[in-house]
Scaffold this motif. Structure first.
Motif, PDB file in Angstrom:
ATOM      1  N   ALA B  17       0.725  -1.186   0.015  1.00  0.00           N
ATOM      2  CA  ALA B  17      -0.061   0.003   0.084  1.00  0.00           C
ATOM      3  C   ALA B  17       0.825   1.451  -0.023  1.00  0.00           C
ATOM      4  O   ALA B  17       0.502   2.263  -0.817  1.00  0.00           O
ATOM      5  CB  ALA B  17      -1.022   0.034   1.228  1.00  0.00           C
ATOM      6  N   LEU B  18       1.937   1.057   0.712  1.00  0.00           N
ATOM      7  CA  LEU B  18       2.922   2.420   0.838  1.00  0.00           C
ATOM      8  C   LEU B  18       3.573   2.608  -0.578  1.00  0.00           C
ATOM      9  O   LEU B  18       3.815   3.839  -0.973  1.00  0.00           O
ATOM     10  CB  LEU B  18       3.865   2.091   2.053  1.00  0.00           C
ATOM     11  CG  LEU B  18       5.034   3.218   2.306  1.00  0.00           C
ATOM     12  CD1 LEU B  18       4.475   4.624   2.359  1.00  0.00           C
ATOM     13  CD2 LEU B  18       5.798   2.999   3.278  1.00  0.00           C
ATOM     14  N   LEU B  23       4.587   5.725  -5.657  1.00  0.00           N
ATOM     15  CA  LEU B  23       4.481   5.797  -6.942  1.00  0.00           C
ATOM     16  C   LEU B  23       3.627   6.605  -7.670  1.00  0.00           C
ATOM     17  O   LEU B  23       3.920   7.326  -8.599  1.00  0.00           O
ATOM     18  CB  LEU B  23       4.309   4.206  -7.470  1.00  0.00           C
ATOM     19  CG  LEU B  23       5.362   3.219  -7.325  1.00  0.00           C
ATOM     20  CD1 LEU B  23       5.124   1.954  -7.547  1.00  0.00           C
ATOM     21  CD2 LEU B  23       6.727   3.688  -8.228  1.00  0.00           C
ATOM     22  N   GLU B  24       2.322   6.707  -7.066  1.00  0.00           N
ATOM     23  CA  GLU B  24       1.237   7.707  -7.529  1.00  0.00           C
ATOM     24  C   GLU B  24       1.734   9.090  -7.097  1.00  0.00           C
ATOM     25  O   GLU B  24       1.564   9.599  -8.210  1.00  0.00           O
ATOM     26  CB  GLU B  24       0.195   7.305  -6.639  1.00  0.00           C
ATOM     27  CG  GLU B  24      -1.092   7.869  -7.658  1.00  0.00           C
ATOM     28  CD  GLU B  24      -2.325   7.244  -6.547  1.00  0.00           C
ATOM     29  OE1 GLU B  24      -2.559   6.505  -6.060  1.00  0.00           O
ATOM     30  OE2 GLU B  24      -3.278   8.399  -6.439  1.00  0.00           O
ATOM     31  N   GLY B  25       2.343   9.408  -6.292  1.00  0.00           N
ATOM     32  CA  GLY B  25       2.503  10.855  -6.021  1.00  0.00           C
ATOM     33  C   GLY B  25       3.802  11.369  -6.571  1.00  0.00           C
ATOM     34  O   GLY B  25       4.021  12.405  -6.576  1.00  0.00           O
ATOM     35  N   VAL B  37      11.023   2.799  -6.936  1.00  0.00           N
ATOM     36  CA  VAL B  37      10.437   2.387  -5.705  1.00  0.00           C
ATOM     37  C   VAL B  37      10.815   0.888  -5.666  1.00  0.00           C
ATOM     38  O   VAL B  37       9.998   0.357  -6.674  1.00  0.00           O
ATOM     39  CB  VAL B  37       8.921   2.793  -5.213  1.00  0.00           C
ATOM     40  CG1 VAL B  37       8.430   2.100  -4.264  1.00  0.00           C
ATOM     41  CG2 VAL B  37       8.828   4.297  -5.269  1.00  0.00           C
ATOM     42  N   ALA B  38      11.386  -0.011  -4.658  1.00  0.00           N
ATOM     43  CA  ALA B  38      11.727  -1.350  -4.743  1.00  0.00           C
ATOM     44  C   ALA B  38      11.533  -1.909  -3.580  1.00  0.00           C
ATOM     45  O   ALA B  38      11.850  -1.073  -2.462  1.00  0.00           O
ATOM     46  CB  ALA B  38      13.218  -1.470  -5.318  1.00  0.00           C
ATOM     47  N   GLU B  39      11.213  -3.185  -3.618  1.00  0.00           N
ATOM     48  CA  GLU B  39      10.790  -3.829  -2.393  1.00  0.00           C
ATOM     49  C   GLU B  39      12.162  -4.644  -1.988  1.00  0.00           C
ATOM     50  O   GLU B  39      12.913  -4.901  -2.872  1.00  0.00           O
ATOM     51  CB  GLU B  39      10.030  -5.120  -2.713  1.00  0.00           C
ATOM     52  CG  GLU B  39       8.389  -4.636  -3.064  1.00  0.00           C
ATOM     53  CD  GLU B  39       7.680  -5.793  -3.398  1.00  0.00           C
ATOM     54  OE1 GLU B  39       6.369  -5.568  -3.313  1.00  0.00           O
ATOM     55  OE2 GLU B  39       8.259  -6.850  -3.753  1.00  0.00           O
ATOM     56  N   ASP B  40      12.613  -4.601  -0.844  1.00  0.00           N
ATOM     57  CA  ASP B  40      13.768  -5.372  -0.285  1.00  0.00           C
ATOM     58  C   ASP B  40      13.562  -7.005  -0.571  1.00  0.00           C
ATOM     59  O   ASP B  40      12.096  -7.337  -0.400  1.00  0.00           O
ATOM     60  CB  ASP B  40      13.870  -5.276   1.180  1.00  0.00           C
ATOM     61  CG  ASP B  40      15.415  -5.834   1.678  1.00  0.00           C
ATOM     62  OD1 ASP B  40      16.254  -4.985   1.963  1.00  0.00           O
ATOM     63  OD2 ASP B  40      15.381  -7.109   1.718  1.00  0.00           O
ATOM     64  N   ALA B  41      14.443  -7.429  -1.128  1.00  0.00           N
ATOM     65  CA  ALA B  41      14.409  -9.006  -1.709  1.00  0.00           C
ATOM     66  C   ALA B  41      14.232  -9.712  -0.596  1.00  0.00           C
ATOM     67  O   ALA B  41      13.604 -10.846  -0.424  1.00  0.00           O
ATOM     68  CB  ALA B  41      15.350  -9.308  -2.544  1.00  0.00           C
ATOM     69  N   THR B  42      14.459  -9.472   0.823  1.00  0.00           N
ATOM     70  CA  THR B  42      14.538 -10.546   1.857  1.00  0.00           C
ATOM     71  C   THR B  42      14.029 -10.050   2.944  1.00  0.00           C
ATOM     72  O   THR B  42      13.103 -10.762   3.968  1.00  0.00           O
ATOM     73  CB  THR B  42      16.058 -10.817   2.307  1.00  0.00           C
ATOM     74  OG1 THR B  42      16.686  -9.622   2.631  1.00  0.00           O
ATOM     75  CG2 THR B  42      16.924 -11.349   1.277  1.00  0.00           C
ATOM     76  N   ASP B  43      13.678  -8.658   3.246  1.00  0.00           N
ATOM     77  CA  ASP B  43      12.739  -8.071   4.449  1.00  0.00           C
ATOM     78  C   ASP B  43      11.466  -7.878   3.955  1.00  0.00           C
ATOM     79  O   ASP B  43      11.071  -6.597   3.417  1.00  0.00           O
ATOM     80  CB  ASP B  43      13.470  -7.007   5.076  1.00  0.00           C
ATOM     81  CG  ASP B  43      12.858  -6.384   6.390  1.00  0.00           C
ATOM     82  OD1 ASP B  43      11.836  -6.461   6.304  1.00  0.00           O
ATOM     83  OD2 ASP B  43      13.822  -6.346   7.275  1.00  0.00           O
ATOM     84  N   ALA B  44      10.315  -8.530   4.254  1.00  0.00           N
ATOM     85  CA  ALA B  44       9.146  -8.299   3.699  1.00  0.00           C
ATOM     86  C   ALA B  44       8.483  -6.809   4.006  1.00  0.00           C
ATOM     87  O   ALA B  44       7.369  -6.357   3.224  1.00  0.00           O
ATOM     88  CB  ALA B  44       8.135  -9.424   4.313  1.00  0.00           C
ATOM     89  N   ASP B  45       9.008  -5.986   4.866  1.00  0.00           N
ATOM     90  CA  ASP B  45       8.450  -4.813   5.323  1.00  0.00           C
ATOM     91  C   ASP B  45       9.194  -3.488   4.755  1.00  0.00           C
ATOM     92  O   ASP B  45       9.095  -2.464   5.097  1.00  0.00           O
ATOM     93  CB  ASP B  45       8.174  -4.618   6.756  1.00  0.00           C
ATOM     94  CG  ASP B  45       7.135  -5.526   7.209  1.00  0.00           C
ATOM     95  OD1 ASP B  45       5.857  -5.598   6.595  1.00  0.00           O
ATOM     96  OD2 ASP B  45       7.341  -5.974   8.443  1.00  0.00           O
ATOM     97  N   VAL B  68       2.810  15.368  -4.364  1.00  0.00           N
ATOM     98  CA  VAL B  68       3.718  14.686  -3.459  1.00  0.00           C
ATOM     99  C   VAL B  68       3.247  15.069  -2.094  1.00  0.00           C
ATOM    100  O   VAL B  68       3.314  14.273  -1.015  1.00  0.00           O
ATOM    101  CB  VAL B  68       5.212  15.521  -3.466  1.00  0.00           C
ATOM    102  CG1 VAL B  68       6.247  15.033  -2.350  1.00  0.00           C
ATOM    103  CG2 VAL B  68       5.820  15.124  -5.013  1.00  0.00           C
ATOM    104  N   ARG B  69       2.575  16.177  -1.915  1.00  0.00           N
ATOM    105  CA  ARG B  69       2.164  16.540  -0.228  1.00  0.00           C
ATOM    106  C   ARG B  69       1.101  15.396  -0.103  1.00  0.00           C
ATOM    107  O   ARG B  69       0.998  14.899   1.184  1.00  0.00           O
ATOM    108  CB  ARG B  69       1.801  18.002  -0.219  1.00  0.00           C
ATOM    109  CG  ARG B  69       2.812  18.809  -0.242  1.00  0.00           C
ATOM    110  CD  ARG B  69       2.336  20.554  -0.389  1.00  0.00           C
ATOM    111  NE  ARG B  69       1.467  20.677   0.676  1.00  0.00           N
ATOM    112  CZ  ARG B  69       1.877  21.716   1.684  1.00  0.00           C
ATOM    113  NH1 ARG B  69       3.031  22.211   1.759  1.00  0.00           N
ATOM    114  NH2 ARG B  69       1.114  21.752   2.508  1.00  0.00           N
ATOM    115  N   ALA B  70       0.265  15.128  -0.964  1.00  0.00           N
ATOM    116  CA  ALA B  70      -1.053  14.246  -0.485  1.00  0.00           C
ATOM    117  C   ALA B  70      -0.309  12.670  -0.440  1.00  0.00           C
ATOM    118  O   ALA B  70      -0.916  12.188   0.476  1.00  0.00           O
ATOM    119  CB  ALA B  70      -1.903  14.191  -1.782  1.00  0.00           C
ATOM    120  N   ALA B  71       0.643  12.346  -1.233  1.00  0.00           N
ATOM    121  CA  ALA B  71       1.335  11.071  -0.760  1.00  0.00           C
ATOM    122  C   ALA B  71       1.888  11.319   0.594  1.00  0.00           C
ATOM    123  O   ALA B  71       1.729  10.093   1.152  1.00  0.00           O
ATOM    124  CB  ALA B  71       2.430  10.788  -2.007  1.00  0.00           C
TER     125      ALA B  71
END
Lengths: 99, 99
Positions: B17-18, B23-25, B37-45, B68-71
């Motif tokens: 969700a974050l 990405l939208e903002g 914007v990238a997910e860490d490959a080993t830490d799910a959060d 950006v302010r809205a994001a």
């Protein structure tokens, strides 16, 4: 997508030379969406390499490209150490191809 | 050029969700060459945000953009913490505008 964020320490005074070699060797790599070579703003010997690939296989294949092999050979003596390497899954963002 | 590499921890289960909010903002920011914007490959959060700006002033100005302010407003409750932030000087590389 497949991403890497790496922190590289150059031999003292060799950062600029190392960066030039890296930039020259990575100018044309199939499947590479982004390969940014950046100086750390506070540590004079550190480079950060941030990479975005279509797939891990594309990254793996790049290591066999003649220009990349030549850069590794020329750059290796200028590297003091790899201080960290993070593997990521890029989701998107400005600067990447839409997918 | 001005660069940032940030490690962001989402509230448990809120990373996707974050990321979507970020990405939208950040889809249209003047002076921004790359914002991945990238997910860490080993830490799910964990998310990694890697940014390349024409200048620090462009980055600063982006924080006043309505999108950006809205994001920031929508994303803040989903953030558990900023774990690291590195400031860089990007030199170039595939995926950036030539300069």
């Amino acid at each position: 997508m497949h991403g890497l964020i790496g922190k590289l320490r150059a031999q003292p005074g060799q950062r600029a030379a190392l960066a030039a070699i890296l930039l020259e060797g990575t100018a044309a790599m199939p499947g590479c969406q982004s390969y940014v070579v950046a100086e750390d703003a506070t540590d004079a010997d550190v480079l950060w390499i941030t990479e975005v690939w279509n797939s891990a296989a594309d990254h793996e294949a790049s290591l066999a490209l003649p220009a990349v092999r030549a850069a590794i050979t020329r750059g290796r003596p200028l590297i003091a150490g790899f201080e960290s390497q993070v593997r990521t899954r890029p989701l998107g963002g400005p600067g990447l191809a839409a997918d």
